[in-house]
Every structure is written in C-alpha cells, then in structure tokens.
Scaffold this motif. Sequence first.
Motif, PDB file in Angstrom:
ATOM      1  N   MET A  32       0.832  -1.201   0.000  1.00  0.00           N
ATOM      2  CA  MET A  32       0.000   0.000   0.000  1.00  0.00           C
ATOM      3  C   MET A  32       0.872   1.259   0.000  1.00  0.00           C
ATOM      4  SD  MET A  32      -3.084  -1.064   2.604  1.00  0.00           S
ATOM      5  CE  MET A  32      -4.019   0.463   2.395  1.00  0.00           C
ATOM      6  N   VAL A  36       0.664   4.126  -2.782  1.00  0.00           N
ATOM      7  CA  VAL A  36       0.243   5.477  -2.398  1.00  0.00           C
ATOM      8  C   VAL A  36       1.352   6.498  -2.670  1.00  0.00           C
ATOM      9  CG1 VAL A  36      -0.553   6.947  -0.512  1.00  0.00           C
ATOM     10  CG2 VAL A  36      -1.368   4.593  -0.675  1.00  0.00           C
ATOM     11  N   SER A 169      -6.511  -2.286  -2.706  1.00  0.00           N
ATOM     12  CA  SER A 169      -7.208  -1.496  -1.686  1.00  0.00           C
ATOM     13  C   SER A 169      -6.646  -0.088  -1.602  1.00  0.00           C
ATOM     14  CB  SER A 169      -7.119  -2.186  -0.319  1.00  0.00           C
ATOM     15  OG  SER A 169      -5.775  -2.307   0.110  1.00  0.00           O
ATOM     16  N   ALA A 170      -5.352   0.074  -1.887  1.00  0.00           N
ATOM     17  CA  ALA A 170      -4.760   1.417  -1.857  1.00  0.00           C
ATOM     18  C   ALA A 170      -5.450   2.316  -2.879  1.00  0.00           C
ATOM     19  CB  ALA A 170      -3.266   1.349  -2.130  1.00  0.00           C
ATOM     20  N   LEU A 173      -8.908   3.154  -1.552  1.00  0.00           N
ATOM     21  CA  LEU A 173      -8.827   4.055  -0.400  1.00  0.00           C
ATOM     22  C   LEU A 173      -8.433   5.469  -0.812  1.00  0.00           C
ATOM     23  CD1 LEU A 173      -7.183   1.667   2.219  1.00  0.00           C
ATOM     24  CD2 LEU A 173      -9.471   2.646   2.332  1.00  0.00           C
ATOM     25  N   ILE A 174      -7.504   5.581  -1.772  1.00  0.00           N
ATOM     26  CA  ILE A 174      -7.127   6.913  -2.268  1.00  0.00           C
ATOM     27  C   ILE A 174      -8.354   7.604  -2.849  1.00  0.00           C
ATOM     28  CG2 ILE A 174      -5.809   8.165  -4.025  1.00  0.00           C
ATOM     29  CD1 ILE A 174      -3.624   6.018  -3.715  1.00  0.00           C
ATOM     30  N   THR A 182      -5.496   7.227   4.147  1.00  0.00           N
ATOM     31  CA  THR A 182      -5.015   5.901   3.753  1.00  0.00           C
ATOM     32  C   THR A 182      -3.789   5.508   4.566  1.00  0.00           C
ATOM     33  OG1 THR A 182      -5.860   6.180   1.498  1.00  0.00           O
ATOM     34  CG2 THR A 182      -4.157   4.503   1.825  1.00  0.00           C
TER      35      THR A 182
END
Length: 413
Positions: A32, A36, A169-170, A173-174, A182
């Motif tokens: 992640m 990110v 998921s990153a 979430l972003i 995040t």
Amino acid sequence: MQFQRLSLTPLNHKEFRLFLFTRVFYTMALRMVVTVIGYELFQITRDSFSIGLAGLSEFIPVFSLALYAGHVIDRSDKRSLYLKSIISYALCIAALIVLTTPAIQHQLTAKTAALLFYVVIFFSGIIRAFAGPTSNAIIAQLVPRDSLRFAASLSSTSYLTASILGHASAGFLIAGIGVNKTFYVIFFLVAMAALVVSRIGRKPVVHNNLTAKAWESVKEGLSFVFKSKILLGAISLDLFAVLFGGATALIPEFADRILQVGPVGFGWLNAAMDIGSAITIVTITFFPLLRRQGYKLLFAVAFFGICIITFGFSKIYLVSFGALLLAGMVDGVSVVVRSTVLQLTTPDEMRGRVSAVNSMFINSSNELGQFESGFTYRLLGGAVPAVVFGGCMTLVVAVITWFKAPTLRKFEY
C-alpha cells in the motif's frame, strides 16, 4: 483442526500460522505504501522520474546494508529482530501521516515535499534491509525441515495475497478517503503485524561461530552463494528479470496519460501482476512442480518479457491489465522455484546471511528497477519506449541464461 494434505502440513504449526498472519498484515502495508507514494509523487511532480528517484532512495540502504544485516540476523533472535523492524516501520508510516496532512502540504513546495518523501523512503529502506531477510530466515525455526518446501510456497502465497490486497485497496482508499487517511489505515495494519508477531516465542541463535568478526561472517555467506551454481543462477536470473521488467514503476503514468483511468483503475493495474502470481502459486501449492523446474523457470522469464512488451504497446485498459496478469502468472513460477531452492540448499546457521544476499539481489533490484524505469523514461523520452526496452532486455537475459547456465536449465528438485 489438522491439515492432512502434504502441501498444507506447515499450517499444523501454530507459530507458522501466526507468521503468515504477520506476513499478510505487514506485506499489505508495504505494498500500500508503494502504491500510495507512487501515486502521490506523480500527482505532486507530474514526472515519472520522481518515482525512479523514490526507488533509488530505497535501493541505496537496502543494497548497502544487506550483507551486514545478514550477519546481524544470524547472531540474533530472529523473532525479536523482526518485531523491532516492524515497530520501526510504523514510525516511518507516522512520518508519512504527518507529511501528507493538508496543513503541512500547503506549506511545502513540490520539490520540498518530494524530498521529504525520499528521506522517509530512505529510512524505510534501512528497516527493510533487516526485515526482509529475517522474515525468510525465521521460517526454518517455525516448521520441521521436511515441511520447508511447502512452508516456502505458503509463505509466497501469503505474500502475494497481501500484495494484491495492498495494491488494489490502496487505489480504492485513495479514491474514497484520500492519501492522508489511507496512511492511517496502513499504520493500523503495521500495528496489527507487530501485535501478532509478538505472540511468537523467542528463537534460539543457531550461528555456529558467534565470535566471528562481521566481515568474516559476511564473506562466509557470500562464498556459499557464489559456490552454489543453482542458487546463484536462480537469483541472478530473477535479479535481471526484475531489474529490466519493472514496468510497475511507470504504471501511474500509463494509468493517467495513456489509459486515462482514475485511482481505482490504477490500483487494479498495480495489483494485476500480484494477482497473476498468486493464481500460479496457489495452483503450485496444490499441484507442485514435479520435474524440469529449470526449463520451466527459463520459459517463464522469457514469457514475462513478452508480456511486459505487450503492456508497453497497449492503449486498451483490459489488454494492459491482462498483459500484467499473465506476467504475474509466469513470475509466480520464478518465485516458487527460487524460494524453494533458497530454503532447501541453505544450512540453518547461515540462513540470515544467505537470505540477505538474496535480498540484496532480488528485493533491492525492485527498487533499482524503479530507478531504471525512471532513467530510461527520461533517456528514451517516454513511458512506452522505456517499458518496451525493459521487456526486450528481459528476453535477452532469458536467452543468454539458457545457453550460459546449463546446470540451471537442467535443474530439478
């Protein structure tokens, strides 16, 4: 509950199960962070070369400290060292939380913000120099030797599962809560990893010469790797494939400018190779490679190069995703063969040093591959020629290895 299938017998050992949970939480956090930071750096600088510099920032400490880290690991309680590494990584995540706070970001120029990201990445590289080899070396103290082959495969499966979850998921979430929040989620995952690994008991030191000086100990580990032609060949092949085939470093630019997808599409592209690798490794867990592993390894690396070339030329999202998915599937073969060779050929008292050499070759090549992608992007004038060049070089490496390393080509276990 007892697992009867031979490939799942390592799961009968509680501490190995705890290790897998730790590996999932920690690896998910690592992936992640990569996703990110890559996304945020590109948004700040609008230049893929900045992602290459991020890779270089992490490569320098990982590569420089790898051999010394192996010496320390073999002389240490591996569980305690792993726990300290995870806690230290949590501090880096805390720094990223502060750095991405809106009030702080408004006071920073793009160059200053990028520089601060590089500083945090550098310190995380120091931690990874110790954490990565420790996580490989401790496996032999969690399961019996006759289960090591299957434990290595399960460890790889957990790693790739976590990588998929982390990358994908990153992106979600972003898009949903932003970069700063995040990092709070990532901090929680690292804290969970530390909590779970703390439940594993301390492990005895198995180094056979605790009075040896650091350089003597390091030379012993290097000597073992360079004398083992099979191990050296597998590591070297993977090194160059990862180095030249590092297309994922340029995914932010492909997602934004070529494929024109948002953070969610970016996250799935980042996860595609890990999804492919996980499919392969889960399949191999239940249906192991029984013969001609060397041939299969070389064909896998060559096909990996073809997939990277396809990704480089593609302007259609599904084709790009499929190319990366297939690249991950064949890369899974390389992961399984190399991790199995590493576990089966390494004496217990040298696992830290040999794992560190492996880390120096493979893990640091991920970061160096990021820099190579950024450098060729700048040199060749764009993301497409940089990725195609990397795929072509991967093919060249596979062909050269086929003719120059017959022992690896004919290898079976």
